[in-house]
Write a protein that holds these residues in place. Sequence first.
Motif, PDB file in Angstrom:
ATOM      1  N   TYR A   1       0.846  -1.204   0.000  1.00 41.89           N
ATOM      2  CA  TYR A   1       0.000   0.000   0.000  1.00 41.89           C
ATOM      3  C   TYR A   1       0.877   1.248   0.000  1.00 41.89           C
ATOM      4  CZ  TYR A   1       0.960   0.475   5.011  1.00 41.89           C
ATOM      5  OH  TYR A   1       1.573   0.628   6.227  1.00 41.89           O
ATOM      6  N   ARG A   2       0.276   2.367  -0.348  1.00 41.62           N
ATOM      7  CA  ARG A   2       0.925   3.676  -0.284  1.00 41.62           C
ATOM      8  C   ARG A   2       0.710   4.199   1.133  1.00 41.62           C
ATOM      9  NH1 ARG A   2       4.764   6.149  -3.263  1.00 41.62           N
ATOM     10  NH2 ARG A   2       4.432   8.372  -3.358  1.00 41.62           N
ATOM     11  N   ASN A   3       1.794   4.309   1.910  1.00 43.08           N
ATOM     12  CA  ASN A   3       1.641   4.594   3.335  1.00 43.08           C
ATOM     13  C   ASN A   3       1.395   6.081   3.636  1.00 43.08           C
ATOM     14  OD1 ASN A   3       4.161   5.984   3.688  1.00 43.08           O
ATOM     15  ND2 ASN A   3       5.215   4.058   4.036  1.00 43.08           N
ATOM     16  N   SER A   4       1.255   6.389   4.905  1.00 45.42           N
ATOM     17  CA  SER A   4       0.945   7.749   5.352  1.00 45.42           C
ATOM     18  C   SER A   4       2.087   8.728   5.135  1.00 45.42           C
ATOM     19  CB  SER A   4       0.559   7.735   6.830  1.00 45.42           C
ATOM     20  OG  SER A   4      -0.611   6.974   7.003  1.00 45.42           O
ATOM     21  N   GLU A   5       3.306   8.220   4.898  1.00 45.90           N
ATOM     22  CA  GLU A   5       4.459   9.066   4.592  1.00 45.90           C
ATOM     23  C   GLU A   5       4.688   9.172   3.083  1.00 45.90           C
ATOM     24  OE1 GLU A   5       7.708   7.377   6.822  1.00 45.90           O
ATOM     25  OE2 GLU A   5       6.848   7.995   8.735  1.00 45.90           O
ATOM     26  N   TYR A   6       3.680   8.830   2.292  1.00 40.42           N
ATOM     27  CA  TYR A   6       3.725   8.917   0.830  1.00 40.42           C
ATOM     28  C   TYR A   6       4.769   7.983   0.215  1.00 40.42           C
ATOM     29  CZ  TYR A   6       0.896  13.088   1.589  1.00 40.42           C
ATOM     30  OH  TYR A   6      -0.091  13.950   1.976  1.00 40.42           O
ATOM     31  N   ARG A   7       4.986   6.829   0.840  1.00 44.41           N
ATOM     32  CA  ARG A   7       5.951   5.837   0.349  1.00 44.41           C
ATOM     33  C   ARG A   7       5.237   4.502   0.169  1.00 44.41           C
ATOM     34  NH1 ARG A   7      11.333   6.697   3.947  1.00 44.41           N
ATOM     35  NH2 ARG A   7      11.475   8.935   3.676  1.00 44.41           N
ATOM     36  N   GLY A   8       5.847   3.632  -0.615  1.00 42.42           N
ATOM     37  CA  GLY A   8       5.331   2.282  -0.760  1.00 42.42           C
ATOM     38  C   GLY A   8       5.703   1.433   0.450  1.00 42.42           C
ATOM     39  N   SER A   9       4.772   0.614   0.918  1.00 39.38           N
ATOM     40  CA  SER A   9       5.005  -0.280   2.048  1.00 39.38           C
ATOM     41  C   SER A   9       4.529  -1.687   1.715  1.00 39.38           C
ATOM     42  CB  SER A   9       4.234   0.181   3.286  1.00 39.38           C
ATOM     43  OG  SER A   9       4.826   1.292   3.891  1.00 39.38           O
ATOM     44  N   THR A  10       5.299  -2.678   2.120  1.00 39.15           N
ATOM     45  CA  THR A  10       4.834  -4.059   2.095  1.00 39.15           C
ATOM     46  C   THR A  10       4.531  -4.465   3.525  1.00 39.15           C
ATOM     47  OG1 THR A  10       7.099  -4.892   2.215  1.00 39.15           O
ATOM     48  CG2 THR A  10       6.123  -4.699   0.024  1.00 39.15           C
ATOM     49  N   TYR A  11       3.578  -5.358   3.683  1.00 40.39           N
ATOM     50  CA  TYR A  11       3.205  -5.810   5.020  1.00 40.39           C
ATOM     51  C   TYR A  11       2.933  -7.308   5.016  1.00 40.39           C
ATOM     52  CZ  TYR A  11      -1.584  -5.643   3.196  1.00 40.39           C
ATOM     53  OH  TYR A  11      -2.714  -5.833   2.443  1.00 40.39           O
ATOM     54  N   VAL A  12       3.096  -7.888   6.175  1.00 40.28           N
ATOM     55  CA  VAL A  12       2.729  -9.275   6.419  1.00 40.28           C
ATOM     56  C   VAL A  12       2.302  -9.377   7.881  1.00 40.28           C
ATOM     57  CG1 VAL A  12       5.092 -10.019   6.952  1.00 40.28           C
ATOM     58  CG2 VAL A  12       3.427 -11.691   6.159  1.00 40.28           C
ATOM     59  N   TYR A  13       1.202 -10.089   8.138  1.00 43.03           N
ATOM     60  CA  TYR A  13       0.761 -10.241   9.526  1.00 43.03           C
ATOM     61  C   TYR A  13      -0.100 -11.484   9.693  1.00 43.03           C
ATOM     62  CZ  TYR A  13      -3.645  -7.927   8.024  1.00 43.03           C
ATOM     63  OH  TYR A  13      -4.799  -7.588   7.399  1.00 43.03           O
ATOM     64  N   GLY A  14      -0.203 -11.905  10.942  1.00 43.13           N
ATOM     65  CA  GLY A  14      -1.157 -12.916  11.357  1.00 43.13           C
ATOM     66  C   GLY A  14      -2.241 -12.233  12.158  1.00 43.13           C
ATOM     67  N   ARG A  15      -3.471 -12.722  12.040  1.00 42.34           N
ATOM     68  CA  ARG A  15      -4.605 -12.079  12.708  1.00 42.34           C
ATOM     69  C   ARG A  15      -5.455 -13.135  13.416  1.00 42.34           C
ATOM     70  NH1 ARG A  15      -9.945 -10.921  11.837  1.00 42.34           N
ATOM     71  NH2 ARG A  15     -10.680  -8.831  12.329  1.00 42.34           N
ATOM     72  N   TYR A  16      -5.817 -12.848  14.659  1.00 46.34           N
ATOM     73  CA  TYR A  16      -6.694 -13.729  15.422  1.00 46.34           C
ATOM     74  C   TYR A  16      -8.022 -13.012  15.645  1.00 46.34           C
ATOM     75  CZ  TYR A  16      -8.644 -16.666  19.033  1.00 46.34           C
ATOM     76  OH  TYR A  16      -9.487 -17.484  19.745  1.00 46.34           O
ATOM     77  N   ALA A  17      -9.119 -13.667  15.264  1.00 46.95           N
ATOM     78  CA  ALA A  17     -10.461 -13.110  15.463  1.00 46.95           C
ATOM     79  C   ALA A  17     -10.928 -13.442  16.873  1.00 46.95           C
ATOM     80  CB  ALA A  17     -11.428 -13.669  14.430  1.00 46.95           C
ATOM     81  N   VAL A  18     -11.017 -12.431  17.720  1.00 44.35           N
ATOM     82  CA  VAL A  18     -11.461 -12.648  19.099  1.00 44.35           C
ATOM     83  C   VAL A  18     -12.982 -12.743  19.191  1.00 44.35           C
ATOM     84  CG1 VAL A  18      -9.423 -11.624  20.138  1.00 44.35           C
ATOM     85  CG2 VAL A  18     -11.377 -10.176  19.624  1.00 44.35           C
ATOM     86  N   TYR A  19     -13.682 -12.198  18.186  1.00 41.15           N
ATOM     87  CA  TYR A  19     -15.141 -12.245  18.157  1.00 41.15           C
ATOM     88  C   TYR A  19     -15.602 -12.385  16.712  1.00 41.15           C
ATOM     89  CZ  TYR A  19     -20.017 -10.820  18.647  1.00 41.15           C
ATOM     90  OH  TYR A  19     -21.387 -10.775  18.624  1.00 41.15           O
ATOM     91  N   LYS A  20     -16.416 -13.402  16.449  1.00 36.30           N
ATOM     92  CA  LYS A  20     -17.006 -13.597  15.119  1.00 36.30           C
ATOM     93  C   LYS A  20     -18.465 -13.996  15.292  1.00 36.30           C
ATOM     94  CE  LYS A  20     -14.836 -15.500  11.715  1.00 36.30           C
ATOM     95  NZ  LYS A  20     -14.049 -16.318  10.800  1.00 36.30           N
ATOM     96  N   LYS A  21     -19.341 -13.201  14.717  1.00 30.41           N
ATOM     97  CA  LYS A  21     -20.757 -13.541  14.751  1.00 30.41           C
ATOM     98  C   LYS A  21     -21.455 -12.822  13.607  1.00 30.41           C
ATOM     99  CE  LYS A  21     -24.748 -14.010  17.687  1.00 30.41           C
ATOM    100  NZ  LYS A  21     -25.313 -13.866  19.017  1.00 30.41           N
ATOM    101  N   ASN A  22     -22.172 -13.591  12.804  1.00 26.03           N
ATOM    102  CA  ASN A  22     -22.846 -13.066  11.618  1.00 26.03           C
ATOM    103  C   ASN A  22     -21.830 -12.315  10.757  1.00 26.03           C
ATOM    104  OD1 ASN A  22     -25.280 -14.198  12.539  1.00 26.03           O
ATOM    105  ND2 ASN A  22     -25.667 -12.394  13.803  1.00 26.03           N
ATOM    106  N   ALA A  23     -22.056 -11.044  10.472  1.00 25.93           N
ATOM    107  CA  ALA A  23     -21.131 -10.284   9.616  1.00 25.93           C
ATOM    108  C   ALA A  23     -20.005  -9.617  10.398  1.00 25.93           C
ATOM    109  CB  ALA A  23     -21.906  -9.228   8.836  1.00 25.93           C
ATOM    110  N   TRP A  24     -20.006  -9.720  11.733  1.00 26.26           N
ATOM    111  CA  TRP A  24     -18.977  -9.091  12.554  1.00 26.26           C
ATOM    112  C   TRP A  24     -17.753  -9.987  12.689  1.00 26.26           C
ATOM    113  CZ3 TRP A  24     -19.059  -4.150  13.699  1.00 26.26           C
ATOM    114  CH2 TRP A  24     -20.281  -3.488  13.709  1.00 26.26           C
ATOM    115  N   ASP A  25     -16.567  -9.377  12.605  1.00 27.89           N
ATOM    116  CA  ASP A  25     -15.290 -10.080  12.790  1.00 27.89           C
ATOM    117  C   ASP A  25     -14.324  -9.077  13.422  1.00 27.89           C
ATOM    118  OD1 ASP A  25     -12.824 -11.332  12.613  1.00 27.89           O
ATOM    119  OD2 ASP A  25     -13.128 -12.037  10.568  1.00 27.89           O
ATOM    120  N   ILE A  26     -14.050  -9.240  14.706  1.00 24.23           N
ATOM    121  CA  ILE A  26     -13.184  -8.322  15.437  1.00 24.23           C
ATOM    122  C   ILE A  26     -11.935  -9.078  15.850  1.00 24.23           C
ATOM    123  CG2 ILE A  26     -12.985  -6.839  17.468  1.00 24.23           C
ATOM    124  CD1 ILE A  26     -16.109  -6.594  17.322  1.00 24.23           C
ATOM    125  N   GLY A  27     -10.773  -8.523  15.511  1.00 29.54           N
ATOM    126  CA  GLY A  27      -9.549  -9.256  15.789  1.00 29.54           C
ATOM    127  C   GLY A  27      -8.357  -8.379  16.116  1.00 29.54           C
TER     128      GLY A  27
END
Length: 137
Positions: A59-85
Amino acid sequence: MKLCLACFLFCISVSGYSNTYVQLNGVSVHDQSGYNGFNWGAGLEQGITDRWTVAAGWYRNSEYRGSTYVYGRYAVYKKNAWDIGIAVGAVTGYQRAAVIPMAFPEMCYAWTCAMFAPRVEATGANVVGLRLRIPIN
């Protein structure tokens, strides 16, 4: 960062879980002026269990530069259309360092996700970012 990307690809290849998403990065709002608020970019997110996903992209970051990212995400709450992690990973492209660790809460409703990143430097800014998370299977 190459090691993180390799881990992401490995997780996708061994995952029996089929939820795959295209991430379309979009806009951000900062509590300080002078930052980029249009953070276009794209990524992939792969479910590896019903609560864990891994993601990587650019993505184009907040400092006007290109950024690559990688992450793992854990959903602490999932119900219907909600997904909070909570996500933990790494990002490139900022002045502070070549690779920066990151951790952020994220709240998704259907295809729309919002994340919050607190200020980490005295001259930085708190930010709320919005993106789309589109299922592709």
